[in-house]
Design a protein around this motif. Structure first.
Motif: not given
Length: 307
Positions: A28-37
């Motif tokens: 769940a934490d990695l999801v934002v790092a891969i695409y949105p950030y």
């Protein structure tokens, strides 16, 4: 509460089940790092959103998936720790391997159910103040209240209850208040509990301001919105974003195994050949040092722990 004796295999099985939830939280934490950030960084660089509406919707969806997935996984971990420490007699039935996978699937299914209504409400929009496509609190007041309740208040209440009961039990065992059995808590159980408790507290601290703003705005938007300074809104959002980066730091600070792995990874980055050496050693030494079945059974019989 009764007393129960756990063998080494049972303890390892319990640790594996708990680690599944931790891995799910990490995803769940990695999801934002891969695409949105990366898209947010691009918007900051261009001082505007240049990727189009489709990427905006996908970015907002994945952001919500990460946020709600994180809090639901934190809630699942709290329930898991509560059952293991406070209701150990029921734990093996409640959290066998099949049930654990079902709980994980249910956690992510509920996350999807909580996110999908955004597309019907039209609340995923670009916000120039924070350079990201995210949930807009002022689009639908009723939906905003529902999001704050489902995403923050209800999970916060459940996790608070679980950890409060665990703290009470830890204090009772420490001061020998309980007389119904010779119950003992392993130091490793306490460390794991403290680690996840810190994860929960930091999540509440990082996400609390933004959710309080959303709740206040949804109650009376015409009066509240003009009184909220833009810097407070921006700070609260970036506090929430920063929470995704904190869990890895917490694991590194409070867990010796994570610290050792971090050191090994850093050394491998400095000298990549060491990583392949470690892998080759792990394969050969693991085969050489594999204990026999008789030895394993003997250790299991001797290494029983009273809970």
């Amino acid at each position: 509460m009764g007393c129960i004796k756990r063998t080494v295999n049972e303890i390892l099985q319990e640790r594996y089940h708990c680690n599944l939830f931790v891995v799910s939280l990490s995803v769940a934490d990695l999801v934002v790092a891969i695409y949105p950030y990366p898209l947010i960084l691009s918007a900051i660089f261009h001082n505007d959103w240049t990727m189009g509406d489709i990427h905006c919707q996908i970015s907002g969806f994945l952001m919500g998936l990460s946020v709600i997935g994180s809090i639901f996984n934190i809630t699942a971990i709290a329930i898991n720790r509560y059952c293991y420490i406070c209701h150990s007699l029921w734990y093996d039935k409640l959290f066998n391997l099949k049930n654990t996978y079902c709980y994980l699937c249910l956690t992510w299914l509920l996350t999807l159910v909580a996110i999908v209504p955004n597309f019907f409400v039209g609340s995923l929009q670009y916000d120039r103040r924070i350079y990201s496509c995210t949930f807009t609190q002022t689009v639908n007041m009723s939906y905003t209240i529902a999001v704050v309740a489902i995403h923050f208040i209800i999970p916060l209440t459940i996790v608070t209850f679980c950890y409060l009961r665990i703290w009470i039990l830890v204090i009772q065992v420490k001061h020998r208040v309980r007389q119904d059995c010779n119950q003992r808590l392993r130091s490793e159980d306490i460390r794991n509990f403290l680690t996840m408790f810190v994860v929960f507290v930091l999540f509440a601290v990082c996400w609390g301001p933004l959710n309080l703003i959303g709740l206040a705005v949804s109650i009376n938007p015409s009066k509240i919105v003009p009184w909220i300074p833009e810097w407070l809104f921006v700070v609260s959002y970036f506090m929430a974003y920063f929470n995704s980066c904190l869990n890895a730091v917490i694991y590194g600070l409070l867990n010796q195994n994570f610290r050792n792995e971090y050191k090994r990874i850093l050394m491998a980055l400095r000298t990549p050949r060491l990583l392949f050496v470690d892998w080759s050693k792990g394969g050969t030494e693991g085969a050489k040092s594999k204990p026999s079945l008789a030895v394993t059974n003997n250790n299991n019989n001797q290494a029983e722990i009273d809970l």
